[in-house]
Motif scaffolding. Structure first.
Motif, short mmCIF file in Angstrom:
data_model
loop_
_atom_site.label_atom_id
_atom_site.label_comp_id
_atom_site.label_asym_id
_atom_site.label_seq_id
_atom_site.Cartn_x
_atom_site.Cartn_y
_atom_site.Cartn_z
N CYS A 3 0.84 -1.21 0.00
CA CYS A 3 0.00 0.00 0.00
C CYS A 3 0.87 1.25 0.00
O CYS A 3 1.30 1.71 1.04
CB CYS A 3 -0.96 -0.02 1.19
N PHE A 4 1.16 1.78 -1.18
CA PHE A 4 2.00 2.98 -1.33
C PHE A 4 1.31 4.19 -0.69
O PHE A 4 0.08 4.20 -0.54
CB PHE A 4 2.22 3.29 -2.82
N PRO A 5 2.10 5.23 -0.41
CA PRO A 5 1.50 6.47 0.11
C PRO A 5 0.79 7.23 -1.00
O PRO A 5 1.13 7.09 -2.18
CB PRO A 5 2.74 7.26 0.56
N GLY A 6 -0.20 8.04 -0.61
CA GLY A 6 -0.85 8.91 -1.60
C GLY A 6 0.01 10.13 -1.91
O GLY A 6 -0.18 10.78 -2.93
N LEU A 7 0.98 10.44 -1.00
CA LEU A 7 1.89 11.60 -1.13
C LEU A 7 1.15 12.94 -1.14
O LEU A 7 1.66 13.93 -1.65
CB LEU A 7 2.81 11.48 -2.36
N LYS A 8 -0.07 12.94 -0.62
CA LYS A 8 -0.84 14.20 -0.52
C LYS A 8 -1.03 14.58 0.93
O LYS A 8 -0.81 15.71 1.32
CB LYS A 8 -2.20 14.04 -1.21
N ASP A 9 -1.46 13.61 1.74
CA ASP A 9 -1.76 13.87 3.15
C ASP A 9 -0.69 13.19 4.00
O ASP A 9 -0.70 11.98 4.20
CB ASP A 9 -3.16 13.29 3.44
N LYS A 10 0.26 14.01 4.48
CA LYS A 10 1.41 13.48 5.22
C LYS A 10 0.96 12.68 6.45
O LYS A 10 1.51 11.61 6.74
CB LYS A 10 2.29 14.64 5.66
N SER A 11 -0.04 13.19 7.16
CA SER A 11 -0.39 12.49 8.41
C SER A 11 -1.06 11.15 8.09
O SER A 11 -0.82 10.15 8.77
CB SER A 11 -1.19 13.39 9.34
N GLU A 12 -1.88 11.11 7.04
CA GLU A 12 -2.49 9.83 6.65
C GLU A 12 -1.38 8.81 6.29
O GLU A 12 -1.39 7.66 6.73
CB GLU A 12 -3.42 10.04 5.46
N ASP A 13 -0.40 9.26 5.49
CA ASP A 13 0.67 8.35 5.06
C ASP A 13 1.54 7.93 6.25
O ASP A 13 1.82 6.75 6.45
CB ASP A 13 1.56 9.00 4.00
N TYR A 14 1.98 8.94 7.05
CA TYR A 14 2.92 8.62 8.13
C TYR A 14 2.25 7.94 9.32
O TYR A 14 2.93 7.36 10.16
CB TYR A 14 3.78 9.86 8.49
#
Ligand code: SN0
Length: 324
Positions: free
Chosen positions: A119-130
């Motif tokens: 599941c790669f990051p969306g690279l838009k929402d840092k807190s969602e990804d991190y």
């Protein structure tokens, strides 16, 4: 008489899930010598490999690792072949998403004894990804051990294979390992560099990270590394040069440097201690790495990819031993 207790592994999402890196490393090297030593450990157990993003090495090597242990394997490209998944809680699903991850992950857990998820990051929402929102939903709802096949912030199977490769090729007890940023045409995740940094900070190596200004990684993964913006300085006497692009962490997901001088070439290699060059692949030739390096004697990229099997097999072996 004391009995030997296998190290228990309930999930593999980061180097921090591994209690003893040295011993799993030894296991991986032993499996490489003798791939079928435990070919019935996984008998009648099913591994599900779930992809929300493309893959070549991860898919093939993890599948092969599971087959070597006698497991059955199911592979699914959920992003293309599954129902569009809803990840948010409490939403009225009157839009494009068809099935909630609560049901989807729970159902997968009914069919599989271990689940691998990419599941790669969306690279838009840092807190969602991190906060690893997607990975954590699967961890919460599937009810079986999870193996990360590259999550939003980490790629531990890759870094484990990288450590195996460095161990095999090192000529000194404490080699100098340099992770260097490379140019790219797209915004890429920070997962591979974060993960490599996290593993190298725990390994017996002198670890240096070189990147342009603005490309600092999250400090929680780089504690213990020497960090510089001067690539030539970093490359001096390097034994291993790990080349990888990533997008900005601070100005999240942005590409702020297009400086082609950061590409690794033979000229830059001459600054090193006849350093071996590594990359997780896929690599953009002529952008991240020159043809002369990839086609030359110092490239380890194919050996690294080969070692993905033994990293995955050691991880699956530990998990199988803990769910027996
Ligand atoms: C991924 C990444 O995390 O950088 C997977 C690496 C194992 N790489 C890419 O998405 C490359 C895509 C591209 O267009 O070059």
């Amino acid at each position: 008489m004391a009995t030997l207790t296998p190290t228990l592994l309930k999930q593999f999402t980061s180097v921090n899930d591994i209690a003893d890196i040295e011993s799993i490393l030894k296991d991986a090297l032993a499996l490489k010598k003798n791939p079928f030593a435990q070919s019935s450990l996984g008998k009648n157990k099913t591994l599900g490999l779930m992809f929300l993003n493309p893959s070549l090495r991860t898919r093939l090597s993890t599948q092969k690792a599971a087959l070597n242990l006698g497991m059955n394997v199911i592979v699914m490209n959920i992003d293309k072949e599954g129902w569009a998944l809803e990840m948010q809680d409490g939403v009225v699903m009157n839009g494009t998403t068809v099935e909630h991850v609560k049901e989807a992950a729970a159902v997968m857990g009914q069919y599989c004894d271990i689940i691998g998820i990419r599941c790669f990051p969306g690279l838009k929402d840092k807190s969602e990804d991190y906060n690893e929102v997607v990975l954590n939903k699967f961890l919460s709802y599937c009810g079986v051990p999870i193996v990360s096949l590259e999550s939003a912030t980490l790629h531990p199977l890759q870094s484990f294979a990288d450590l195996i490769t460095i161990t095999e090729h090192k000529k000194t007890n404490r080699p100098k390992v340099v992770l260097t940023w490379a140019p790219h045409v797209k915004a890429l995740p920070q997962a591979v560099p974060n993960s490599f940094a996290e593993w190298m900070c725990k390994a017996s190596v002198d670890f240096v990270i070189a990147h342009p200004e603005e490309y600092d990684l999250d400090k929680k993964f780089t504690d213990g590394a020497t960090i510089t913006n001067n690539q030539n300085e970093a490359l001096k006497n390097a034994d291993f040069i790990y080349v990888k692009n990533w997008s900005c962490y601070k100005d999240y997901g942005k590409v702020s440097c297009m400086d082609t001088n950061w590409m690794m070439t033979n000229k830059k290699l001459s600054l090193t201690n006849n350093g071996k060059v590594m990359h997780c692949l896929p690599v953009r030739r002529g952008i991240e790495l020159s043809d002369e390096i990839l086609d030359g004697p110092n490239s380890l990229v194919i050996q690294q990819a080969a070692n993905r099997v033994w990293a995955a097999q050691a991880v699956l072996k530990y998990i199988l031993e803990s769910i027996k």
